[in-house]
Design a protein around this motif. Sequence first.
Motif, PDB file in Angstrom:
ATOM      1  N   TYR A 190       0.803  -1.218   0.000  1.00  0.00           N
ATOM      2  CA  TYR A 190       0.000   0.000   0.000  1.00  0.00           C
ATOM      3  C   TYR A 190       0.839   1.273   0.000  1.00  0.00           C
ATOM      4  O   TYR A 190       0.310   2.355  -0.255  1.00  0.00           O
ATOM      5  CB  TYR A 190      -0.970  -0.014   1.183  1.00  0.00           C
ATOM      6  N   SER A 219      -5.999   1.196  -3.355  1.00  0.00           N
ATOM      7  CA  SER A 219      -6.739   1.691  -2.193  1.00  0.00           C
ATOM      8  C   SER A 219      -7.686   2.815  -2.578  1.00  0.00           C
ATOM      9  O   SER A 219      -8.777   2.945  -2.001  1.00  0.00           O
ATOM     10  CB  SER A 219      -5.769   2.157  -1.103  1.00  0.00           C
ATOM     11  N   PRO A 255      -5.909   1.006   5.327  1.00  0.00           N
ATOM     12  CA  PRO A 255      -5.907   1.925   4.187  1.00  0.00           C
ATOM     13  C   PRO A 255      -7.285   2.473   3.846  1.00  0.00           C
ATOM     14  O   PRO A 255      -7.381   3.460   3.104  1.00  0.00           O
ATOM     15  CB  PRO A 255      -5.367   1.051   3.043  1.00  0.00           C
ATOM     16  N   TYR A 256      -8.337   1.856   4.380  1.00  0.00           N
ATOM     17  CA  TYR A 256      -9.705   2.244   4.038  1.00  0.00           C
ATOM     18  C   TYR A 256     -10.481   2.835   5.215  1.00  0.00           C
ATOM     19  O   TYR A 256     -11.608   3.285   5.046  1.00  0.00           O
ATOM     20  CB  TYR A 256     -10.460   1.021   3.503  1.00  0.00           C
TER      21      TYR A 256
END
Length: 249
Positions: free
Chosen positions: A12, A21, A48-49
């Motif tokens: 990521y 992402s 990441p979300y």
Amino acid sequence: MYLDVIDLKAFYDNRLGRIASRLIGGRIRRQWPKTVGDRILGIGYATPYLAQLGANAERCLAFMPAAQGIVGWPSDRPNTAALVRDDMLPLDGGSIDRVLAVHCLEHAENAHDTLRDVWRVLAPGGRLLIVVPNRAGMWARAERTPFGHGRPFSRGQLTRLMRETRFEPLGWSTSLAMPPIKARFVVHNGGNWERIGSRIWPRVSGVLIVEATKLEHQRVEARAKKLRLRPVLSPTIAPNAGLRLRTLV
């Protein structure tokens, strides 16, 4: 088996991971546009979300499986990440409004047990959002990405898994229609790939995204049983041969 958290973070942090992402995150935000006052749990590697989902939430937790490892999150506020067993979450029943599972079910040792415990911690009417590699997609074959590891799912397989663990699917979407390559022209046009691919070849997109709700009552299918009545004891007729009646005089 879970990927190491170092490998997940490295993905990521690179160019392909950032566009992934952004594309998946856009789908997640369309599914959950309002999370004001909600208690949100990310399980697997969902950080990441989580940032945008948790901006207006009451609380936002990041649980990472022990077999994967953990990194602190968020970086600019007090840590809310914890190392856990994915089938024994350290939460009271009904304490969470929304669960986001990313890089979770495809790696879990027992996905049924994981979802059963997610069901336990969700509040009545709580929502679950699952992101898994699509079995028919290109990303499930790309081992240089996290989506190329673990057990990918078809839509039918994921539906059965949810219903067996007392969840009802509400809505489906896909993401990562772009090919899983780092070429600059592909990455820079990731949004165009997503718009075109979601219309032309959605069945081979990289991930499946499904929102489900917690069912309060498990449906039980009644099965008619035919009863056959059989006598426990049957009379035995003695043979007549050799039988004599004697009269006492």
